[in-house]
Design a protein around this motif. Structure first.
Motif, PDB file in Angstrom:
ATOM      1  N   THR A 172      54.825-101.065  53.487  1.00  7.64           N
ATOM      2  CA  THR A 172      55.876-100.739  52.513  1.00  7.64           C
ATOM      3  C   THR A 172      55.539 -99.384  51.878  1.00  7.64           C
ATOM      4  OG1 THR A 172      54.583-102.021  50.920  1.00  7.64           O
ATOM      5  CG2 THR A 172      56.400-103.179  51.971  1.00  7.64           C
TER       6      THR A 172
ATOM      7  N   PRO B  56      52.068 -96.284  41.823  1.00  6.95           N
ATOM      8  CA  PRO B  56      51.506 -97.417  42.574  1.00  6.95           C
ATOM      9  C   PRO B  56      50.768 -98.379  41.643  1.00  6.95           C
ATOM     10  CG  PRO B  56      50.274 -95.410  43.009  1.00  6.95           C
ATOM     11  CD  PRO B  56      51.441 -95.011  42.163  1.00  6.95           C
TER      12      PRO B  56
ATOM     13  N   VAL C  86      62.324 -92.440  52.514  1.00  8.66           N
ATOM     14  CA  VAL C  86      60.907 -92.201  52.165  1.00  8.66           C
ATOM     15  C   VAL C  86      60.329 -91.019  52.957  1.00  8.66           C
ATOM     16  CG1 VAL C  86      60.529 -94.654  51.658  1.00  8.66           C
ATOM     17  CG2 VAL C  86      59.824 -93.759  53.881  1.00  8.66           C
TER      18      VAL C  86
ATOM     19  N   LEU D 235      55.197-105.415  47.900  1.00  8.41           N
ATOM     20  CA  LEU D 235      56.547-105.921  48.139  1.00  8.41           C
ATOM     21  C   LEU D 235      57.574-105.442  47.107  1.00  8.41           C
ATOM     22  CD1 LEU D 235      55.391-109.535  49.004  1.00  8.41           C
ATOM     23  CD2 LEU D 235      56.076-107.756  50.632  1.00  8.41           C
TER      24      LEU D 235
ATOM     25  N   MET E  60      68.054-102.069  51.054  1.00  7.53           N
ATOM     26  CA  MET E  60      66.888-101.174  51.186  1.00  7.53           C
ATOM     27  C   MET E  60      67.121-100.227  52.353  1.00  7.53           C
ATOM     28  SD  MET E  60      63.635-103.603  50.650  1.00  7.53           S
ATOM     29  CE  MET E  60      63.437-104.629  49.220  1.00  7.53           C
TER      30      MET E  60
ATOM     31  N   GLY F 283      54.309 -93.543  48.857  1.00  7.50           N
ATOM     32  CA  GLY F 283      53.012 -93.289  49.475  1.00  7.50           C
ATOM     33  C   GLY F 283      51.833 -93.232  48.524  1.00  7.50           C
ATOM     34  N   GLY F 284      51.986 -93.761  47.323  1.00  7.13           N
ATOM     35  CA  GLY F 284      50.876 -93.740  46.361  1.00  7.13           C
ATOM     36  C   GLY F 284      49.677 -94.530  46.867  1.00  7.13           C
TER      37      GLY F 284
ATOM     38  N   CYS G  54      55.028 -97.649  57.226  1.00  7.59           N
ATOM     39  CA  CYS G  54      56.282 -98.291  57.617  1.00  7.59           C
ATOM     40  C   CYS G  54      57.161 -98.469  56.386  1.00  7.59           C
ATOM     41  CB  CYS G  54      55.943 -99.644  58.242  1.00  7.59           C
ATOM     42  SG  CYS G  54      57.364-100.721  58.508  1.00  7.59           S
ATOM     43  N   ASP G  55      58.438 -98.248  56.518  1.00  3.48           N
ATOM     44  CA  ASP G  55      59.382 -98.573  55.438  1.00  3.48           C
ATOM     45  C   ASP G  55      60.759 -98.744  56.062  1.00  3.48           C
ATOM     46  OD1 ASP G  55      61.067 -98.466  52.940  1.00  3.48           O
ATOM     47  OD2 ASP G  55      59.111 -98.062  52.046  1.00  3.48           O
ATOM     48  N   ARG G  56      61.522 -99.686  55.517  1.00  8.55           N
ATOM     49  CA  ARG G  56      62.872 -99.877  56.071  1.00  8.55           C
ATOM     50  C   ARG G  56      63.858 -98.900  55.445  1.00  8.55           C
ATOM     51  NH1 ARG G  56      64.056-105.998  54.346  1.00  8.55           N
ATOM     52  NH2 ARG G  56      65.505-105.756  56.029  1.00  8.55           N
TER      53      ARG G  56
ATOM     54  N   GLY H  31      61.622 -99.207  59.733  1.00  5.47           N
ATOM     55  CA  GLY H  31      62.044-100.567  60.115  1.00  5.47           C
ATOM     56  C   GLY H  31      61.469-101.613  59.193  1.00  5.47           C
TER      57      GLY H  31
ATOM     58  N   VAL I  83      61.085-103.565  45.530  1.00 10.19           N
ATOM     59  CA  VAL I  83      61.735-102.255  45.568  1.00 10.19           C
ATOM     60  C   VAL I  83      60.882-101.214  44.856  1.00 10.19           C
ATOM     61  CG1 VAL I  83      64.194-102.788  45.828  1.00 10.19           C
ATOM     62  CG2 VAL I  83      63.119-103.060  43.606  1.00 10.19           C
ATOM     63  N   SER I  84      61.122 -99.952  45.204  1.00 13.05           N
ATOM     64  CA  SER I  84      60.379 -98.869  44.557  1.00 13.05           C
ATOM     65  C   SER I  84      61.154 -98.392  43.334  1.00 13.05           C
ATOM     66  CB  SER I  84      60.212 -97.706  45.535  1.00 13.05           C
ATOM     67  OG  SER I  84      61.481 -97.152  45.823  1.00 13.05           O
TER      68      SER I  84
ATOM     69  N   HIS J 272      57.467 -93.239  42.295  1.00 13.37           N
ATOM     70  CA  HIS J 272      56.943 -94.567  42.022  1.00 13.37           C
ATOM     71  C   HIS J 272      55.473 -94.489  41.611  1.00 13.37           C
ATOM     72  CE1 HIS J 272      57.022 -98.888  42.960  1.00 13.37           C
ATOM     73  NE2 HIS J 272      55.756 -98.710  43.246  1.00 13.37           N
TER      74      HIS J 272
ATOM     75  N   PHE K  40      58.978-104.400  58.275  1.00 13.43           N
ATOM     76  CA  PHE K  40      57.583-104.516  58.727  1.00 13.43           C
ATOM     77  C   PHE K  40      57.374-105.713  59.642  1.00 13.43           C
ATOM     78  CE2 PHE K  40      57.324-106.158  54.189  1.00 13.43           C
ATOM     79  CZ  PHE K  40      57.161-107.505  54.484  1.00 13.43           C
TER      80      PHE K  40
ATOM     81  N   GLN L  78      64.200 -96.472  44.355  1.00 12.64           N
ATOM     82  CA  GLN L  78      65.371 -97.289  44.700  1.00 12.64           C
ATOM     83  C   GLN L  78      66.036 -97.826  43.426  1.00 12.64           C
ATOM     84  OE1 GLN L  78      63.101 -99.839  47.284  1.00 12.64           O
ATOM     85  NE2 GLN L  78      63.963 -98.943  49.137  1.00 12.64           N
TER      86      GLN L  78
HETATM   87  C1  LIG Z   1      57.149-101.368  45.784  1.00 13.51           C
HETATM   88  S1  LIG Z   1      57.671-100.182  46.940  1.00 13.51           S
HETATM   89  C2  LIG Z   1      56.185 -99.586  47.666  1.00 13.51           C
HETATM   90  C3  LIG Z   1      55.563 -98.481  46.889  1.00 13.51           C
HETATM   91  C4  LIG Z   1      54.359 -97.864  47.554  1.00 13.51           C
HETATM   92  N1  LIG Z   1      53.279 -98.774  47.750  1.00 13.51           N
HETATM   93  C5  LIG Z   1      53.878 -96.648  46.790  1.00 13.51           C
HETATM   94  O1  LIG Z   1      52.694 -96.599  46.407  1.00 13.51           O
HETATM   95  O2  LIG Z   1      54.701 -95.741  46.548  1.00 13.51           O
HETATM   96  C6  LIG Z   1      58.303-101.161  48.208  1.00 13.51           C
HETATM   97  C7  LIG Z   1      58.821-100.387  49.408  1.00 13.51           C
HETATM   98  O3  LIG Z   1      58.809-101.301  50.490  1.00 13.51           O
HETATM   99  C8  LIG Z   1      59.981-101.189  51.235  1.00 13.51           C
HETATM  100  N2  LIG Z   1      60.181-102.512  51.840  1.00 13.51           N
HETATM  101  C9  LIG Z   1      60.415-103.681  51.203  1.00 13.51           C
HETATM  102  N3  LIG Z   1      60.498-104.685  52.085  1.00 13.51           N
HETATM  103  C10 LIG Z   1      60.293-104.141  53.316  1.00 13.51           C
HETATM  104  C11 LIG Z   1      60.245-104.664  54.636  1.00 13.51           C
HETATM  105  N4  LIG Z   1      60.449-105.965  54.883  1.00 13.51           N
HETATM  106  N5  LIG Z   1      59.963-103.821  55.653  1.00 13.51           N
HETATM  107  C12 LIG Z   1      59.748-102.495  55.414  1.00 13.51           C
HETATM  108  N6  LIG Z   1      59.819-101.939  54.193  1.00 13.51           N
HETATM  109  C13 LIG Z   1      60.072-102.747  53.151  1.00 13.51           C
HETATM  110  C14 LIG Z   1      61.045-100.757  50.241  1.00 13.51           C
HETATM  111  O4  LIG Z   1      62.057-100.040  50.915  1.00 13.51           O
HETATM  112  C15 LIG Z   1      60.227 -99.874  49.292  1.00 13.51           C
HETATM  113  O5  LIG Z   1      60.284 -98.527  49.687  1.00 13.51           O
END
Ligand SMILES: C[S@@+](CC[C@H](N)C(=O)[O-])C[C@H]1O[C@@H](n2cnc3c(N)ncnc32)[C@H](O)[C@@H]1O
Length: 324
Positions: A45, A23, A74, A115, A141, A49-50, A68-70, A94, A117-118, A21, A96, A121
């Motif tokens: 989210t 960022p 990751v 927020l 997710m 990890g960017g 944290c990520d559900r 879990g 999807v990555s 992904h 967030f 995904q």
């Molecule tokens: C847009 S990506 C984040 C990318 C990240 N910032 C990066 O730099 O790689 C969104 C991530 O948030 C997770 N996610 C979305 N809603 C979530 C929630 N309510 N709780 C935890 N994780 C969530 C998704 O599974 C996805 O991995």
């Protein structure tokens, strides 16, 4: 994007890298959050990890970054980022909203959410998020979650499907598409994304099929939001984030569609509002005091350079505030 089986020369690790992904609004996010030595940050989210990799250096060796990520997949990205990070890191699996709700006190200096999807995904076709590939109709997710998108389209009454397509996809032809779904599933249940895309195309008037982008985009967005309880998680997550930030702590949110952005804007503006008396009263009777200060008056959006390099950043909006 090609699958690992059709690319024998790429090993799985390289395949993951190819899907990684990018960022969005990276510099802008770090600038608004201004992480400093010894602080505790919560990346709600984590994804690939960017953002975490860019926030970590500011925290320094005494700082802590809680990721944290559900989505449990990751974990590999977490290991890579944690290995190189100059601060301590910890991964929590879990939603967030639930993870923040379990925290007792005002102990966080920074909370940020990116927020949706990555790219991993979206591009892993077997996750069933994308209308661009024919794949199982899944969209969870967290793959351990109970209901998939197929369960939803096979089980919900027509009226409910219509309401979902309209409310969460802002889909003009919600009624026609819901009817098409119910007719199709009376012959055989939906199992794949391709079947749903076909029904959307068949259900809408011909000119609408050739508008901007894939005509199934809004229906897929709506189902994804419902399957993953995205708006409810965001509403709870914002309240909980505010509760566990210490005074002086910063909250930043990057959203990708108007439903999310509206929610974030209302929340932050509500916290930042002073007197909320109706206009015209000679003096304030509400006694309302601001609890946060906006760090940017308007949403920060990607520069043209970023949109050209990463078209997925186009809809991104960043809002941030500091707790008073
Ligand atoms: C847009 S990506 C984040 C990318 C990240 N910032 C990066 O730099 O790689 C969104 C991530 O948030 C997770 N996610 C979305 N809603 C979530 C929630 N309510 N709780 C935890 N994780 C969530 C998704 O599974 C996805 O991995």
């Amino acid at each position: 994007m090609t699958s690992p089986t059709s690319l024998p020369l790429l090993d799985y690790c390289e395949y993951e890298m190819a899907l990684a992904h990018t960022p969005v609004l990276l510099e802008e996010l770090v600038e608004l959050l201004s992480p400093s030595r010894g602080e505790v940050a919560f990346d709600a989210t984590f994804g690939a990890g960017g953002h975490a990799a860019a926030v970590a250096p500011g925290l320094g060796p005494d700082g802590l970054l809680i990721a944290c990520d559900r989505d449990p997949t990751v974990e590999g990205f977490f290991r890579d980022v944690a290995c190189a990070a100059p601060c301590r890191m910890k991964l929590v699996h879990g939603n967030f909203a639930d993870v923040l709700a379990r925290r007792q006190d005002e102990s966080l200096d920074i909370v940020y959410m990116d927020l949706g999807v990555s790219s991993m995904q979206l591009d892993r076709r077997e996750r069933g998020f994308s209308y661009a590939y024919d794949a199982p109709l899944d969209m969870r997710m967290d793959p351990a979650a109970e209901r998939s998108a197929a369960d939803l389209v096979n089980e919900l009454p027509e009226e409910e499907l219509k309401a979902i397509f309209r409310r969460y996809g802002e889909e003009r032809y919600a009624r026609e598409i819901a009817r098409g779904v119910v007719e199709t599933r009376s012959r055989h249940p939906f199992t794949s994304t391709g079947e749903l895309v076909e029904v959307v195309k068949r259900s809408i008037p011909t000119p609408a099929r050739f508008g901007a982008g894939n005509p199934a985009r809004r229906v897929f967005q709506a189902l994804r939001i419902v399957i993953n309880d995205e708006l409810e998680s965001l509403a709870r997550g914002l309240d909980e984030a505010y509760r566990v930030l210490r005074p002086g702590g910063r909250l930043a949110v990057i959203s990708f569609h108007s439903l999310e952005d509206r929610m974030v804007k209302r929340f932050l503006r509500g916290q930042a509002a002073g007197c909320i008396c109706p206009p015209g009263l000679p003096q304030c009777v509400c006694g309302h005091e601001p609890t946060m200060r906006l760090l940017a008056r308007r949403a920060v959006v990607p520069r043209q350079r970023e949109v050209e390099a990463n078209p997925r950043s186009k809809a991104a909006k960043l809002r941030a505030a500091v707790k008073l």
